[in-house]
Each structure stands twice: as C-alpha cells, then as structure tokens.
Design a protein around this motif. Sequence first.
Motif, PDB file in Angstrom:
ATOM      1  N   LEU A  46       3.157 -15.687  -1.919  1.00 40.09           N
ATOM      2  CA  LEU A  46       2.778 -15.519  -0.521  1.00 40.09           C
ATOM      3  C   LEU A  46       2.587 -14.051  -0.165  1.00 40.09           C
ATOM      4  CD1 LEU A  46       5.033 -18.216   1.159  1.00 40.09           C
ATOM      5  CD2 LEU A  46       2.602 -18.356   0.582  1.00 40.09           C
ATOM      6  N   ALA A  47       2.326 -13.231  -1.144  1.00 42.28           N
ATOM      7  CA  ALA A  47       2.019 -11.813  -0.931  1.00 42.28           C
ATOM      8  C   ALA A  47       1.006 -11.387  -1.970  1.00 42.28           C
ATOM      9  CB  ALA A  47       3.282 -10.962  -1.043  1.00 42.28           C
ATOM     10  N   GLY A  48       0.179 -10.421  -1.599  1.00 42.01           N
ATOM     11  CA  GLY A  48      -0.786  -9.856  -2.526  1.00 42.01           C
ATOM     12  C   GLY A  48      -0.471  -8.411  -2.811  1.00 42.01           C
ATOM     13  N   SER A  49      -1.266  -7.812  -3.677  1.00 40.25           N
ATOM     14  CA  SER A  49      -1.065  -6.408  -4.014  1.00 40.25           C
ATOM     15  C   SER A  49      -2.406  -5.778  -4.357  1.00 40.25           C
ATOM     16  CB  SER A  49      -0.106  -6.254  -5.197  1.00 40.25           C
ATOM     17  OG  SER A  49       0.107  -4.898  -5.511  1.00 40.25           O
ATOM     18  N   ALA A  50      -2.597  -4.567  -3.883  1.00 37.95           N
ATOM     19  CA  ALA A  50      -3.827  -3.806  -4.152  1.00 37.95           C
ATOM     20  C   ALA A  50      -3.548  -2.363  -3.782  1.00 37.95           C
ATOM     21  CB  ALA A  50      -4.990  -4.367  -3.339  1.00 37.95           C
ATOM     22  N   ASN A  51      -4.567  -1.522  -3.915  1.00 35.46           N
ATOM     23  CA  ASN A  51      -4.398  -0.140  -3.475  1.00 35.46           C
ATOM     24  C   ASN A  51      -4.351  -0.088  -1.949  1.00 35.46           C
ATOM     25  OD1 ASN A  51      -7.195  -0.924  -4.138  1.00 35.46           O
ATOM     26  ND2 ASN A  51      -7.741   0.965  -3.078  1.00 35.46           N
ATOM     27  N   LEU A  52      -3.446   0.711  -1.431  1.00 38.41           N
ATOM     28  CA  LEU A  52      -3.276   0.843   0.016  1.00 38.41           C
ATOM     29  C   LEU A  52      -4.558   1.320   0.691  1.00 38.41           C
ATOM     30  CD1 LEU A  52      -1.280   0.817   2.453  1.00 38.41           C
ATOM     31  CD2 LEU A  52      -0.708   3.191   1.846  1.00 38.41           C
ATOM     32  N   SER A  53      -5.342   2.101  -0.017  1.00 34.51           N
ATOM     33  CA  SER A  53      -6.554   2.684   0.573  1.00 34.51           C
ATOM     34  C   SER A  53      -7.597   1.639   0.941  1.00 34.51           C
ATOM     35  CB  SER A  53      -7.164   3.710  -0.381  1.00 34.51           C
ATOM     36  OG  SER A  53      -7.527   3.102  -1.614  1.00 34.51           O
ATOM     37  N   GLN A  54      -7.468   0.395   0.439  1.00 34.51           N
ATOM     38  CA  GLN A  54      -8.456  -0.618   0.800  1.00 34.51           C
ATOM     39  C   GLN A  54      -8.354  -0.993   2.285  1.00 34.51           C
ATOM     40  OE1 GLN A  54      -7.298  -5.176   0.276  1.00 34.51           O
ATOM     41  NE2 GLN A  54      -7.652  -4.198  -1.677  1.00 34.51           N
ATOM     42  N   LEU A  55      -7.263  -0.621   2.943  1.00 38.19           N
ATOM     43  CA  LEU A  55      -7.139  -0.886   4.374  1.00 38.19           C
ATOM     44  C   LEU A  55      -7.990   0.059   5.217  1.00 38.19           C
ATOM     45  CD1 LEU A  55      -3.289  -1.517   4.694  1.00 38.19           C
ATOM     46  CD2 LEU A  55      -5.125  -3.188   4.374  1.00 38.19           C
ATOM     47  N   LEU A  56      -8.473   1.143   4.620  1.00 40.45           N
ATOM     48  CA  LEU A  56      -9.319   2.084   5.355  1.00 40.45           C
ATOM     49  C   LEU A  56     -10.689   1.468   5.617  1.00 40.45           C
ATOM     50  CD1 LEU A  56      -8.640   5.371   3.353  1.00 40.45           C
ATOM     51  CD2 LEU A  56      -7.618   4.689   5.534  1.00 40.45           C
TER      52      LEU A  56
END
Length: 509
Positions: free
Chosen positions: A284-294
């Motif tokens: 129920l959680a994902g993971s990726a680079n934080l910068s994709q939220l920009l």
Amino acid sequence: MTDLLIKGALLVDGTGAPARTADVAVSAGRIEAVGDLGGQAAAQVVEAGGRMVCPGFVDVHSHSDLALISNPRAHSKIRQGVTTEVLGNCGLGVLPLEAGTDTAALRAAVAFIDVDPAVDWAWRDLAGYRAALTAAGPSVNTASLVGHLPLRAAAVGFADRPATTSERARMCELLAAALDDGAVGLSTGLIYAPASYADEAELVTLAGVVAAYGGVFAWHLRDYTDGLAESVRQAVRVAEASGCRTQISHLAAVGRRNWGGVARALRLIEAADADVRADVYPYLAGSANLSQLLPGWAHDGGEAAMRRRLRDPRVRGRIRAEWADRWWDWPDVFVDGSPLATDDDALDLVAEGGNAVAMVAFGRSEDDLLAALAHPATVIGSDGFALDPAGPTGRGTPHPRSYGCYPRLLRHHVGPGRLTLEQAVHKCTGAPAKLFGLAGRGSIRAGAAADLLLLDLEKIEDLSTFAHPHRYPAGIDLVVVNGAVVIDDGVHTGARPGRVLRSQTEVNP
C-alpha cells in the motif's frame, strides 16, 4: 544419473493447473521428468515432505540494471524466489549511450536506479551491456527492455520540447538496433524527464517499432493520481494505433482522493481493442525519486538545471503554489525512514541530492490493491532491486518489496476470497514468462529450464518492513537456477548460473 531429484512435493506447475503431488527430476540444467519417479537415482535427492515446488518467479518489473553488476549474487531477489528479472523498466534504462550523449546528465536522470556509483558504464549499446552482465555472472537470469529516457537523451537531449521528425527516426533506429540485439521491448516513464516531454506521436512511432519485433511496450503512466484514467486511455490509444502488446507498470491509484480509480482503470483495459496488461506489487505504498513530485517544467534541461532552479526563491514559490492542490500529504511521504513535514523540506532535499533522493509514499487503498491483484490481466512485478545488505547497494531505507514482494503475496493474498495458490503462482511465473516471450521459463514440464523453488507454505513470510527493509524472508528453502542450486536451506551457495535471455529464446540462448 539425474543431477537433482525433488521427491514428494506439492507441485504447482505455473500454468494455473490444480496442484498435485509429484517428483521433479533435473539434469543438465533442464527438467528431465515430472511425475511419480519411483526409485530414480540422483546425485542430490531432496525430500520435499509436502512442501511446494513451483517455477522460479519471473519479476517483470525490476530496476536491477546496475544493482546486478554491483551485486551479482542478487541476494534480495534470489532469496525471495526470483530466478528471472526483466530489467530497464519505467524508461530508466542504461542504454543506448551514443557518442555525444551527455552520459553524466543521463546517469543523473536515472539516479533512482544508480544504487552503486562505483559501477562503470563502459557499454554503448545492448550488446555491450549484455557483455557486462555476462561478465558479472549474476545468480539470476535477465532480460532487458530499452529505456525511453536514454533513447530521447541520445536523439533529442534534455530539453522540454517535442521531438522532430528526424529525431523520432533516430530514436527508432536506436530502438531497432537494441531489439535486434535481443531486447524484449521498450519501456517509458512519462513522469520522468526527458521522456515526460514526449508527445503521443512519438509514443505511437516507437510502439510501432516494438510491435514489428513482437515485443512489449511497458508504461510508467503519465499520471497515477488525478489523471489516472486519462493516462490509461493514452496507453490504450497507443496500443490500438500501433498493435503493440502493452504492459502498464505498477497499476495503482495514488492519493486518498483517488481511491477507487484502479477499478475504473481495469475497465478501460478490459475494453481495449488491443493486448493490454498490467503489473502490480502487494503493498500500500510506492517508491520513486522524490523529484518526480516537481512540475514537469522544473526538470527542463536535466538534473543540474533543476537543482539550480530550486535555489531560486521565485521558483520555489511557483512550485509551492502549484502544490497547493496536491494529491499527497507530507506525513505520508518518507525519506530515509522519516516523514517529511513541509514543502521546503522536500525542496531542500531535491536541491541537495537531485534525482537520487528516494521516497516511500503511502496513502493507497487496500480495495484498489485487491482489485488489481485479482484481475486476470495482471501479473506480479516487484518494482524493486537486487540488493546486498552488506554491500554498497544495502544503504538507506528502501521499499521492502526488494526483499519480500513474492513471499508477501503468498502469505497475505492467497486464501478464501483472495487468490488461489495456483492463480498466485501463475501470476508470478507462467503468465509473465509468456507475456515477455521467455520460452522454456515459468512452468514445470519436461524440457523446460530448471528454474525451481521449494517453499514451506506454513513458514513463508516476508520479514522486510518499511522500518527495517534489509531482511530476508522465511520459508524459501531451495532455489534452483538453470539446474544449479543457488539457495540451499535458506543459504546462498555462491552459485551464479544466471543467463542473459532474449525474447522467444529457447532454454539455452
């Protein structure tokens, strides 16, 4: 004499057929016979005692492209039963590297998968990368997708603009060369710059090349949040226009306000006039680079330009304004095991660490997850890495899926009202092997590759957690890859018999 004989096992053969009791004999890297083998002699006999034997898991969504060169024993994957990994997902590939490509900028763009900076990118194309993998000698088999990011970096660069006709043609030439070299398809990551700047014409053109080779086009969609349905529609449109087999990556509806979106996405897949599938992992959680939220414009020109922008107060103000109607809450977003508190926390981290800063983001619906797992169009993919907790790839607090995806599925999602054991195993073995054309993998039958697992279903358990991810699972007693025992009684033997596979290959490439 037979090399290995597993006797008295509960056989789940990967086809979806009902489980039965059987013996399995292995010789010269292949399954020699299946059934009641009586007193057949063997160099090694394993008494299963009712434990389950099944094919090795085929992880269709792996990011071990560089991790396997750093950690060829593939500890976190092989110990959870993965015997084959499909690399190059989400467009975050490591080839091609044409002369003139800014390799440092490309490496920064795919920093999320660059888990060991000491790995030297000495290759230029898939043939060179295959040679590097073969030289590393991994414990698991591998097959490779071509990443959209390096294709676009080679032909267009890192600018926020559509590709020209000649640039699309160059991407197609590079893609075709990799498919000729044995790639199983193409992946895109439409949230990751510079692939995020591609228009639909570019996607249709590339998909047409993949379709001509009978490959798979794997999609990290443009949006898994408020725009999930439209993003699925785009993937379906491209599949229908090109005739390309399509795999939607890690299907999920992200953000609490989007709960219920997976069911709508699955209906779009069902209605498609094309072969469209999806992969999913049981968390129920994902993971990726934080910068994709920009926002996308913040990535224009590559990672270095992005990091410079984030030091400008006016740019940060603009981003904060665009984040005012965001789908996430900062307490649901963790970096190195700790939740973020403010916009500025996130902006400071990305300005300092760029695309290498990884997040784990919660806030998903269990009903959405169960709908995806149960659907016949889905297969299982970990979205994880082959990590070594004692090596360079063991740093930080990664998502536990790299260690526990498949044991978690069997422990928590098999039973009344959920998947049958046979369905769960099929989604991890026969179905993904067929999708990617990995002939001789994913099923237990005479003549197939001897990629086998012996599992104790009473003990199977994922022990990796979000707080303590670097933990191996319980209940994986024996793992065999191409006839060689790699995990014996839960211990890595040091064997590294993995092969670099091609689409539609026979057992011996």
